[in-house]
Design an enzyme around this catalytic site. Structure first.
Site, PDB file in Angstrom:
ATOM      1  N   ASN A 114      17.821  11.774 -48.405  1.00 21.35           N
ATOM      2  CA  ASN A 114      18.578  12.734 -47.594  1.00 21.35           C
ATOM      3  C   ASN A 114      19.547  11.928 -46.734  1.00 21.35           C
ATOM      4  O   ASN A 114      19.138  11.308 -45.752  1.00 21.35           O
ATOM      5  CB  ASN A 114      17.602  13.535 -46.720  1.00 21.35           C
ATOM      6  CG  ASN A 114      18.328  14.414 -45.705  1.00 21.35           C
ATOM      7  OD1 ASN A 114      19.525  14.679 -45.844  1.00 21.35           O
ATOM      8  ND2 ASN A 114      17.606  14.861 -44.686  1.00 21.35           N
ATOM      9  N   TRP A 115      20.806  11.963 -47.118  1.00 15.04           N
ATOM     10  CA  TRP A 115      21.801  11.125 -46.413  1.00 15.04           C
ATOM     11  C   TRP A 115      22.222  11.717 -45.067  1.00 15.04           C
ATOM     12  O   TRP A 115      22.948  11.083 -44.321  1.00 15.04           O
ATOM     13  CB  TRP A 115      23.032  10.933 -47.299  1.00 15.04           C
ATOM     14  CG  TRP A 115      22.819  10.006 -48.463  1.00 15.04           C
ATOM     15  CD1 TRP A 115      21.641   9.442 -48.866  1.00 15.04           C
ATOM     16  CD2 TRP A 115      23.818   9.529 -49.369  1.00 15.04           C
ATOM     17  NE1 TRP A 115      21.853   8.645 -49.969  1.00 15.04           N
ATOM     18  CE2 TRP A 115      23.188   8.689 -50.298  1.00 15.04           C
ATOM     19  CE3 TRP A 115      25.203   9.744 -49.492  1.00 15.04           C
ATOM     20  CZ2 TRP A 115      23.882   8.047 -51.332  1.00 15.04           C
ATOM     21  CZ3 TRP A 115      25.892   9.118 -50.512  1.00 15.04           C
ATOM     22  CH2 TRP A 115      25.234   8.273 -51.428  1.00 15.04           C
ATOM     23  N   LYS A 116      21.840  12.950 -44.810  1.00 19.00           N
ATOM     24  CA  LYS A 116      22.236  13.634 -43.570  1.00 19.00           C
ATOM     25  C   LYS A 116      23.753  13.548 -43.398  1.00 19.00           C
ATOM     26  O   LYS A 116      24.486  13.583 -44.380  1.00 19.00           O
ATOM     27  CB  LYS A 116      21.479  13.040 -42.370  1.00 19.00           C
ATOM     28  CG  LYS A 116      19.984  12.921 -42.622  1.00 19.00           C
ATOM     29  CD  LYS A 116      19.198  12.638 -41.379  1.00 19.00           C
ATOM     30  CE  LYS A 116      17.759  12.336 -41.758  1.00 19.00           C
ATOM     31  NZ  LYS A 116      16.839  12.451 -40.642  1.00 19.00           N
TER      32      LYS A 116
ATOM     33  N   HIS B 230      14.981  21.912 -43.693  1.00 19.23           N
ATOM     34  CA  HIS B 230      14.751  20.622 -43.025  1.00 19.23           C
ATOM     35  C   HIS B 230      14.570  20.854 -41.524  1.00 19.23           C
ATOM     36  O   HIS B 230      15.211  21.733 -40.944  1.00 19.23           O
ATOM     37  CB  HIS B 230      15.948  19.691 -43.286  1.00 19.23           C
ATOM     38  CG  HIS B 230      15.687  18.281 -42.868  1.00 19.23           C
ATOM     39  ND1 HIS B 230      15.779  17.879 -41.551  1.00 19.23           N
ATOM     40  CD2 HIS B 230      15.299  17.197 -43.571  1.00 19.23           C
ATOM     41  CE1 HIS B 230      15.466  16.593 -41.480  1.00 19.23           C
ATOM     42  NE2 HIS B 230      15.174  16.154 -42.694  1.00 19.23           N
TER      43      HIS B 230
ATOM     44  N   GLU C  87      15.625  19.351 -38.995  1.00 21.60           N
ATOM     45  CA  GLU C  87      16.838  19.256 -38.169  1.00 21.60           C
ATOM     46  C   GLU C  87      17.606  20.570 -38.200  1.00 21.60           C
ATOM     47  O   GLU C  87      18.236  20.958 -37.216  1.00 21.60           O
ATOM     48  CB  GLU C  87      17.705  18.069 -38.633  1.00 21.60           C
ATOM     49  CG  GLU C  87      17.096  16.751 -38.174  1.00 21.60           C
ATOM     50  CD  GLU C  87      17.456  15.551 -39.023  1.00 21.60           C
ATOM     51  OE1 GLU C  87      18.394  15.629 -39.831  1.00 21.60           O
ATOM     52  OE2 GLU C  87      16.770  14.517 -38.885  1.00 21.60           O
TER      53      GLU C  87
ATOM     54  N   GLU D 181       7.124  17.160 -43.915  1.00 20.66           N
ATOM     55  CA  GLU D 181       7.775  16.215 -43.009  1.00 20.66           C
ATOM     56  C   GLU D 181       7.346  16.516 -41.576  1.00 20.66           C
ATOM     57  O   GLU D 181       7.920  17.412 -40.931  1.00 20.66           O
ATOM     58  CB  GLU D 181       9.292  16.337 -43.120  1.00 20.66           C
ATOM     59  CG  GLU D 181       9.831  16.035 -44.489  1.00 20.66           C
ATOM     60  CD  GLU D 181      11.277  15.585 -44.438  1.00 20.66           C
ATOM     61  OE1 GLU D 181      11.549  14.477 -44.906  1.00 20.66           O
ATOM     62  OE2 GLU D 181      12.109  16.323 -43.894  1.00 20.66           O
TER      63      GLU D 181
ATOM     64  N   GLY E  88      12.766  10.040 -38.367  1.00 25.01           N
ATOM     65  CA  GLY E  88      13.726   9.203 -37.652  1.00 25.01           C
ATOM     66  C   GLY E  88      13.161   8.539 -36.408  1.00 25.01           C
ATOM     67  O   GLY E  88      13.901   8.037 -35.564  1.00 25.01           O
TER      68      GLY E  88
ATOM     69  N   SER F 160      10.030   8.566 -41.753  1.00 24.55           N
ATOM     70  CA  SER F 160      10.036   7.107 -41.552  1.00 24.55           C
ATOM     71  C   SER F 160       9.369   6.337 -42.705  1.00 24.55           C
ATOM     72  O   SER F 160       8.663   5.361 -42.471  1.00 24.55           O
ATOM     73  CB  SER F 160       9.393   6.747 -40.209  1.00 24.55           C
ATOM     74  OG  SER F 160      10.119   7.346 -39.147  1.00 24.55           O
TER      75      SER F 160
ATOM     76  N   GLY G 212      15.025   9.573 -45.282  1.00 20.68           N
ATOM     77  CA  GLY G 212      16.249   9.683 -44.491  1.00 20.68           C
ATOM     78  C   GLY G 212      16.894   8.327 -44.319  1.00 20.68           C
ATOM     79  O   GLY G 212      17.584   7.809 -45.204  1.00 20.68           O
ATOM     80  N   GLY G 213      16.626   7.689 -43.182  1.00 24.91           N
ATOM     81  CA  GLY G 213      17.271   6.422 -42.812  1.00 24.91           C
ATOM     82  C   GLY G 213      17.269   5.374 -43.916  1.00 24.91           C
ATOM     83  O   GLY G 213      18.312   4.750 -44.195  1.00 24.91           O
TER      84      GLY G 213
HETATM   85  C1  PEP Z   1      14.417  13.083 -43.386  1.00 29.93           C
HETATM   86  O1  PEP Z   1      15.470  13.243 -42.817  1.00 29.93           O
HETATM   87  O2  PEP Z   1      14.062  13.903 -44.234  1.00 29.93           O
HETATM   88  C2  PEP Z   1      13.606  11.913 -43.052  1.00 29.93           C
HETATM   89  C3  PEP Z   1      12.403  11.844 -43.543  1.00 29.93           C
HETATM   90  O3  PEP Z   1      14.174  10.963 -42.244  1.00 29.93           O
HETATM   91  P1  PEP Z   1      13.607   9.491 -41.928  1.00 29.93           P
HETATM   92  O4  PEP Z   1      13.155   8.904 -43.236  1.00 29.93           O
HETATM   93  O5  PEP Z   1      14.751   8.757 -41.351  1.00 29.93           O
HETATM   94  O6  PEP Z   1      12.466   9.641 -40.988  1.00 29.93           O
END
Ligand code: PEP
Length: 256
Positions: A11-13, A98, A100, A170, A176, A216, A237-238
């Site tokens: 997920n590049w956000k 998601h 966010e 999640e 994050g 994470s 994500g990251g």
């Molecule tokens: C996400 O945005 O779905 C996510 C899991 O982010 P991160 O891996 O950065 O915690």
């Protein structure tokens, strides 16, 4: 060995313009030997980079997802993007619900339900996200919240084939933040989610549904997480923004 082929999805956000998109995909393809052999690989760039990503992933094993959609197919909905538009541009998957979006953009179980309905109707595979906040976990509400999100998110909907449906657990407190659920904590929730899905859509369907963990995830912790019996891959994500980190998760988490 589970018959569920694992999925690693990035997920590049709100990251990566078209130039950065091209570079990152080229790095993943160049360095990702046997990509797609043991697991499915999906990336979800921002809307403005999807067309460019579609050209780059052509002839590779990388599948393309979007990060959201609107539930109507077309009309006077300024700023929105529909299922048919995503399908036409080359998306096979779409992330829905998601945290966010729930936290910052007013997403509710009801709007999540409409979006999942649109994805199914338009032949897109939803990656349906759910997860509890830290306060909900600390007050013993986690499983109540997860059940509510699942039941309301899927109300009146049905998917015929389990390969056309993906879920992602999640925990909001792990996204994050650098904090990860322990493999045991995550496994407990995944088993619960699979059980709840079985009550809704039957044991056979639930047994074949891929449920990803997100929060994470890094190469170093991916093996223990994805190694759990009910964890079928990761939503990243990251660490999906860097080819080496993303490929490290695929390698460590899925065994090649
Ligand atoms: C996400 O945005 O779905 C996510 C899991 O982010 P991160 O891996 O950065 O915690």
């Amino acid at each position: 060995m589970s018959e569920r082929k694992p999925i690693v999805a990035g997920n590049w956000k709100m990251h990566n313009n078209t130039i950065e998109t091209r570079t990152l995909i080229q790095q993943i393809i160049k360095n990702g030997k046997n990509l797609g052999q043991n697991c499915e690989v999906i990336i979800a760039p921002p809307f403005t980079s999807i067309a460019c990503a579609a050209k780059e992933v052509k002839d590779s094993a990388i599948q393309l997802g979007a990060q959201n959609l609107f539930w109507e197919d077309k009309g006077a909905f300024t700023g929105e993007i529909s299922g048919p538009m995503l399908k036409e541009i080359g998306c096979s998957h779409v992330i829905i619900g998601h945290s966010e979006r729930r936290q910052y953009f007013g997403e509710t179980d009801e709007t999540v339900n409409k979006r999942i309905g649109s994805a199914i109707r338009n032949g897109l595979i939803p990656i349906f996200c759910l997860g509890e906040t830290l306060a909900e976990r600390e007050t013993g509400q986690a499983f109540i919240v997860l059940k509510r999100q699942l039941v309301k998110g899927l109300e009146s909907l049905k998917v015929e084939n389990p390969v056309d449906f993906v879920m992602a657990y999640e925990p909001v407190w792990a996204i994050g933040t650098g904090k990860t659920a322990s493999p045991e904590q995550a496994q407990e929730v995944h088993a619960f989610v699979r059980g709840e899905l079985a009550l809704l859509w039957g044991d056979k369907f639930a047994a074949k549904t891929r449920i990803l963990y997100g929060g994470s995830v890094k190469a170093a912790n991916s093996k223990n997480l994805i190694g759990q019996p009910d964890i079928d891959g990761g939503l990243i994500g990251g660490a999906s923004l860097n080819a080496e980190d993303f490929l490290g998760i695929i390698e460590q988490g899925t065994g090649f």
